[in-house]
Design a protein around this motif. Structure first.
Motif, PDB file in Angstrom:
ATOM      1  N   SER A 102       0.554  -1.235   0.076  1.00 56.77           N
ATOM      2  CA  SER A 102       0.082   0.121   0.020  1.00 56.77           C
ATOM      3  C   SER A 102       0.769   1.127   0.045  1.00 56.77           C
ATOM      4  CB  SER A 102      -0.929   0.076   1.216  1.00 56.77           C
ATOM      5  OG  SER A 102      -0.154   0.140   2.424  1.00 56.77           O
ATOM      6  N   LYS A 103       0.265   2.319  -0.414  1.00 56.94           N
ATOM      7  CA  LYS A 103       0.923   3.782  -0.570  1.00 56.94           C
ATOM      8  C   LYS A 103       1.443   4.016   0.854  1.00 56.94           C
ATOM      9  CE  LYS A 103      -0.782   5.322  -4.925  1.00 56.94           C
ATOM     10  NZ  LYS A 103      -1.610   6.430  -5.678  1.00 56.94           N
ATOM     11  N   LEU A 104       0.438   3.856   1.578  1.00 59.15           N
ATOM     12  CA  LEU A 104       0.750   4.441   3.357  1.00 59.15           C
ATOM     13  C   LEU A 104       1.885   3.907   3.685  1.00 59.15           C
ATOM     14  CD1 LEU A 104      -0.361   5.811   5.637  1.00 59.15           C
ATOM     15  CD2 LEU A 104      -1.960   4.088   6.183  1.00 59.15           C
ATOM     16  N   PHE A 105       1.756   2.580   3.707  1.00 56.78           N
ATOM     17  CA  PHE A 105       2.962   1.533   4.329  1.00 56.78           C
ATOM     18  C   PHE A 105       4.369   2.001   3.483  1.00 56.78           C
ATOM     19  CE2 PHE A 105       5.852  -2.012   4.890  1.00 56.78           C
ATOM     20  CZ  PHE A 105       5.809  -2.304   6.319  1.00 56.78           C
ATOM     21  N   ARG A 106       4.249   2.208   2.272  1.00 53.29           N
ATOM     22  CA  ARG A 106       5.500   2.343   1.593  1.00 53.29           C
ATOM     23  C   ARG A 106       6.035   3.996   1.791  1.00 53.29           C
ATOM     24  NH1 ARG A 106       3.575   0.927  -3.985  1.00 53.29           N
ATOM     25  NH2 ARG A 106       5.200   1.966  -4.748  1.00 53.29           N
ATOM     26  N   SER A 107       5.149   4.714   1.952  1.00 54.73           N
ATOM     27  CA  SER A 107       5.492   6.319   2.382  1.00 54.73           C
ATOM     28  C   SER A 107       6.200   6.441   3.523  1.00 54.73           C
ATOM     29  CB  SER A 107       4.006   7.237   2.160  1.00 54.73           C
ATOM     30  OG  SER A 107       3.448   6.706   3.238  1.00 54.73           O
ATOM     31  N   ILE A 108       5.651   5.552   4.768  1.00 52.02           N
ATOM     32  CA  ILE A 108       6.516   5.751   5.914  1.00 52.02           C
ATOM     33  C   ILE A 108       7.534   5.311   5.662  1.00 52.02           C
ATOM     34  CG2 ILE A 108       6.252   4.726   8.299  1.00 52.02           C
ATOM     35  CD1 ILE A 108       3.487   4.324   8.068  1.00 52.02           C
ATOM     36  N   LEU A 109       7.962   4.037   4.931  1.00 51.43           N
ATOM     37  CA  LEU A 109       9.277   3.576   4.705  1.00 51.43           C
ATOM     38  C   LEU A 109      10.115   4.662   3.938  1.00 51.43           C
ATOM     39  CD1 LEU A 109       8.610  -0.088   3.402  1.00 51.43           C
ATOM     40  CD2 LEU A 109       9.301   0.423   5.856  1.00 51.43           C
ATOM     41  N   ALA A 110       9.682   5.289   3.155  1.00 47.25           N
ATOM     42  CA  ALA A 110      10.378   6.232   2.342  1.00 47.25           C
ATOM     43  C   ALA A 110      10.747   7.401   3.255  1.00 47.25           C
ATOM     44  CB  ALA A 110       9.680   6.920   1.163  1.00 47.25           C
ATOM     45  N   ASP A 111       9.714   7.945   4.178  1.00 45.86           N
ATOM     46  CA  ASP A 111       9.900   8.901   5.186  1.00 45.86           C
ATOM     47  C   ASP A 111      11.134   8.841   6.069  1.00 45.86           C
ATOM     48  OD1 ASP A 111       8.082  10.506   3.864  1.00 45.86           O
ATOM     49  OD2 ASP A 111       6.524   9.921   5.348  1.00 45.86           O
ATOM     50  N   TYR A 112      11.202   7.604   6.561  1.00 46.80           N
ATOM     51  CA  TYR A 112      12.428   7.123   7.341  1.00 46.80           C
ATOM     52  C   TYR A 112      13.648   6.568   6.705  1.00 46.80           C
ATOM     53  CZ  TYR A 112       9.362   7.960  11.397  1.00 46.80           C
ATOM     54  OH  TYR A 112       8.521   8.403  12.376  1.00 46.80           O
ATOM     55  N   LYS A 113      13.698   6.611   5.316  1.00 46.64           N
ATOM     56  CA  LYS A 113      14.725   6.135   4.603  1.00 46.64           C
ATOM     57  C   LYS A 113      15.077   4.444   4.971  1.00 46.64           C
ATOM     58  CE  LYS A 113      16.791  10.539   3.915  1.00 46.64           C
ATOM     59  NZ  LYS A 113      15.868  11.223   4.200  1.00 46.64           N
ATOM     60  N   ILE A 114      14.014   3.674   5.043  1.00 46.14           N
ATOM     61  CA  ILE A 114      13.875   2.539   5.309  1.00 46.14           C
ATOM     62  C   ILE A 114      13.524   1.676   4.066  1.00 46.14           C
ATOM     63  CG2 ILE A 114      13.049   0.471   6.629  1.00 46.14           C
ATOM     64  CD1 ILE A 114      12.070   2.518   8.406  1.00 46.14           C
ATOM     65  N   LEU A 115      14.615   0.822   3.570  1.00 52.07           N
ATOM     66  CA  LEU A 115      14.552  -0.125   2.408  1.00 52.07           C
ATOM     67  C   LEU A 115      13.399  -1.276   2.646  1.00 52.07           C
ATOM     68  CD1 LEU A 115      18.157  -1.036   1.784  1.00 52.07           C
ATOM     69  CD2 LEU A 115      17.024   0.659   0.510  1.00 52.07           C
ATOM     70  N   GLN A 116      12.650  -1.615   1.717  1.00 56.47           N
ATOM     71  CA  GLN A 116      11.543  -2.524   1.645  1.00 56.47           C
ATOM     72  C   GLN A 116      12.002  -3.909   1.032  1.00 56.47           C
ATOM     73  OE1 GLN A 116       7.798  -1.803  -0.144  1.00 56.47           O
ATOM     74  NE2 GLN A 116       6.733  -3.190   1.357  1.00 56.47           N
ATOM     75  N   SER A 117      11.749  -5.195   1.740  1.00 59.36           N
ATOM     76  CA  SER A 117      12.252  -6.360   1.484  1.00 59.36           C
ATOM     77  C   SER A 117      10.982  -7.187   1.492  1.00 59.36           C
ATOM     78  CB  SER A 117      13.491  -6.785   2.074  1.00 59.36           C
ATOM     79  OG  SER A 117      13.558  -8.348   1.780  1.00 59.36           O
ATOM     80  N   MET A 118      10.932  -8.094   0.357  1.00 61.95           N
ATOM     81  CA  MET A 118       9.565  -8.832   0.599  1.00 61.95           C
ATOM     82  C   MET A 118      10.192 -10.288  -0.046  1.00 61.95           C
ATOM     83  SD  MET A 118       6.493  -6.714  -1.583  1.00 61.95           S
ATOM     84  CE  MET A 118       5.558  -5.806  -0.411  1.00 61.95           C
ATOM     85  N   SER A 119       9.424 -11.254   0.555  1.00 57.38           N
ATOM     86  CA  SER A 119       9.596 -12.778   0.289  1.00 57.38           C
ATOM     87  C   SER A 119       9.058 -12.900  -1.357  1.00 57.38           C
ATOM     88  CB  SER A 119       8.858 -13.564   1.055  1.00 57.38           C
ATOM     89  OG  SER A 119       9.364 -13.486   2.565  1.00 57.38           O
ATOM     90  N   LYS A 120       9.387 -13.854  -2.061  1.00 57.16           N
ATOM     91  CA  LYS A 120       9.069 -14.389  -3.287  1.00 57.16           C
ATOM     92  C   LYS A 120       7.697 -14.907  -3.158  1.00 57.16           C
ATOM     93  CE  LYS A 120      13.269 -15.307  -5.830  1.00 57.16           C
ATOM     94  NZ  LYS A 120      14.078 -16.421  -6.574  1.00 57.16           N
ATOM     95  N   LYS A 121       6.921 -14.875  -4.176  1.00 54.06           N
ATOM     96  CA  LYS A 121       5.419 -15.421  -4.030  1.00 54.06           C
ATOM     97  C   LYS A 121       5.524 -16.888  -3.822  1.00 54.06           C
ATOM     98  CE  LYS A 121       3.814 -12.519  -7.806  1.00 54.06           C
ATOM     99  NZ  LYS A 121       3.317 -12.404  -9.229  1.00 54.06           N
ATOM    100  N   SER A 122       4.680 -17.334  -2.896  1.00 52.63           N
ATOM    101  CA  SER A 122       4.198 -18.592  -2.569  1.00 52.63           C
ATOM    102  C   SER A 122       5.469 -19.037  -1.734  1.00 52.63           C
ATOM    103  CB  SER A 122       3.832 -19.228  -3.675  1.00 52.63           C
ATOM    104  OG  SER A 122       2.701 -18.872  -4.129  1.00 52.63           O
ATOM    105  N   SER A 123       6.342 -18.194  -1.138  1.00 57.03           N
ATOM    106  CA  SER A 123       7.520 -18.677  -0.238  1.00 57.03           C
ATOM    107  C   SER A 123       7.493 -18.294   1.121  1.00 57.03           C
ATOM    108  CB  SER A 123       8.640 -18.141  -0.818  1.00 57.03           C
ATOM    109  OG  SER A 123       8.656 -18.460  -2.342  1.00 57.03           O
ATOM    110  N   PRO A 124       6.440 -18.721   2.020  1.00 60.97           N
ATOM    111  CA  PRO A 124       6.577 -18.300   3.262  1.00 60.97           C
ATOM    112  C   PRO A 124       7.712 -18.583   4.071  1.00 60.97           C
ATOM    113  CG  PRO A 124       5.369 -20.372   2.815  1.00 60.97           C
ATOM    114  CD  PRO A 124       5.547 -20.106   1.451  1.00 60.97           C
ATOM    115  N   TRP A 125       8.740 -19.561   3.858  1.00 62.91           N
ATOM    116  CA  TRP A 125       9.806 -19.918   4.394  1.00 62.91           C
ATOM    117  C   TRP A 125      10.814 -18.609   4.315  1.00 62.91           C
ATOM    118  CZ3 TRP A 125       7.962 -22.213   0.044  1.00 62.91           C
ATOM    119  CH2 TRP A 125       8.745 -22.047  -1.131  1.00 62.91           C
ATOM    120  N   GLN A 126      10.629 -18.000   3.308  1.00 67.23           N
ATOM    121  CA  GLN A 126      11.454 -16.619   3.405  1.00 67.23           C
ATOM    122  C   GLN A 126      11.266 -15.557   4.435  1.00 67.23           C
ATOM    123  OE1 GLN A 126      11.647 -15.241  -0.670  1.00 67.23           O
ATOM    124  NE2 GLN A 126      12.704 -17.097  -1.568  1.00 67.23           N
TER     125      GLN A 126
END
Length: 271
Positions: free
Chosen positions: A176-200
């Protein structure tokens, strides 16, 4: 007379007296150990033999043998994890895969789960510091939305320095834009697991599994306020009292010791 009758009985059964008394003494010690194990489980319902061994400072093989002998098991059993629907609106690479937590507030991981309470869904989102394994952010709502995950992130940032990155799955809430905007404001990188990879995001998955065992049957609470209070109580218990197997102590204690060691090193450098 009693000793004579016992000796005759042992002779009749072809059992050596030394073997009989050894087994009797072992049974007595095992019974004492059983009571200690039960006492630990009274306050730590999901503890297995490893954590019980740590809590009692006793060899885990001995604990495992006694639990098997008396049929003792963790008081609460696990349930199958819930899976979220797909959303392809936005995708961030898995940056966490190439990193290892080196200090507090270096890498954070996040996810949310649900509780079925009196025919309603209650959602709980957490932010966990991957170095100390401490829950640093928390949010509770009756719907899963961008606000749920964003509030958990802001709750963590209110009392902690911003991390290098925050890792999650690919849920739409995290895109969402809200979550990503908070990350941007605090200069935090976003990382995500690959699709269908809960072990990540395996640690977060494991955390919710154990946490739900500790919370138990949520329908014992008459009001949403009581359930919310239990969520906060259980998070406090996890942070401050529950033994973490890899840390061999609670997350808060681990963080406290790390801070003491770090401050001591800094003082030596100044001198």
């Amino acid at each position: 007379m009693a000793m004579e009758n016992k000796s005759k009985a042992l002779e009749f059964l072809n059992i050596a007296r030394s073997t009989f008394y050894y087994k009797s003494l072992l049974d007595e010690k095992d019974e004492e150990l059983r009571m200690k194990i039960e006492k630990v489980l009274d306050n730590n319902l999901s503890y297995g033999h490893k954590r019980i061994a740590m809590a009692l400072s006793i060899n885990r093989k001995r604990i495992k043998r006694a639990m098997k002998k008396f049929g003792i098991k963790p008081r609460r059993s696990r349930k199958r994890p819930w899976k979220r629907g797909k959303n392809d609106a936005f995708e961030s690479p898995n940056l966490l895969a190439a990193l290892f937590p080196l200090y507090k507030n270096h890498l954070w991981i996040t996810d949310f789960t649900y509780l079925k309470w009196r025919n309603r869904w209650v959602y709980v989102c957490t932010i966990i510091d991957l170095f100390s394994r401490e829950v640093v952010g928390l949010s509770i709502k009756t719907n899963h939305s961008a606000m749920l995950v964003s509030e958990a992130l802001l709750n963590a940032l209110a009392s902690n320095s911003p991390p290098t990155l925050v890792h999650s799955d690919q849920g739409s809430e995290y895109k969402s834009k809200l979550f990503r905007s908070i990350l941007a404001d605090y200069k935090i990188l976003q990382s995500m697991s690959k699709k269908s990879s809960p072990w990540q995001n395996g640690y977060q998955e494991s955390f919710f599994g154990n946490w739900k065992l500790d919370v138990g049957d949520v329908n014992r609470f008459a009001t949403l306020g009581e359930l919310t209070a239990e969520v906060y109580r259980s998070m406090y218990y996890y942070n401050n009292e529950r033994i973490h197997t890899s840390l061999k102590m609670s997350p808060r204690e681990f963080a406290r010791r790390y801070e003491m060691q770090y401050n001591a090193k800094q003082e030596k450098l100044i001198v």
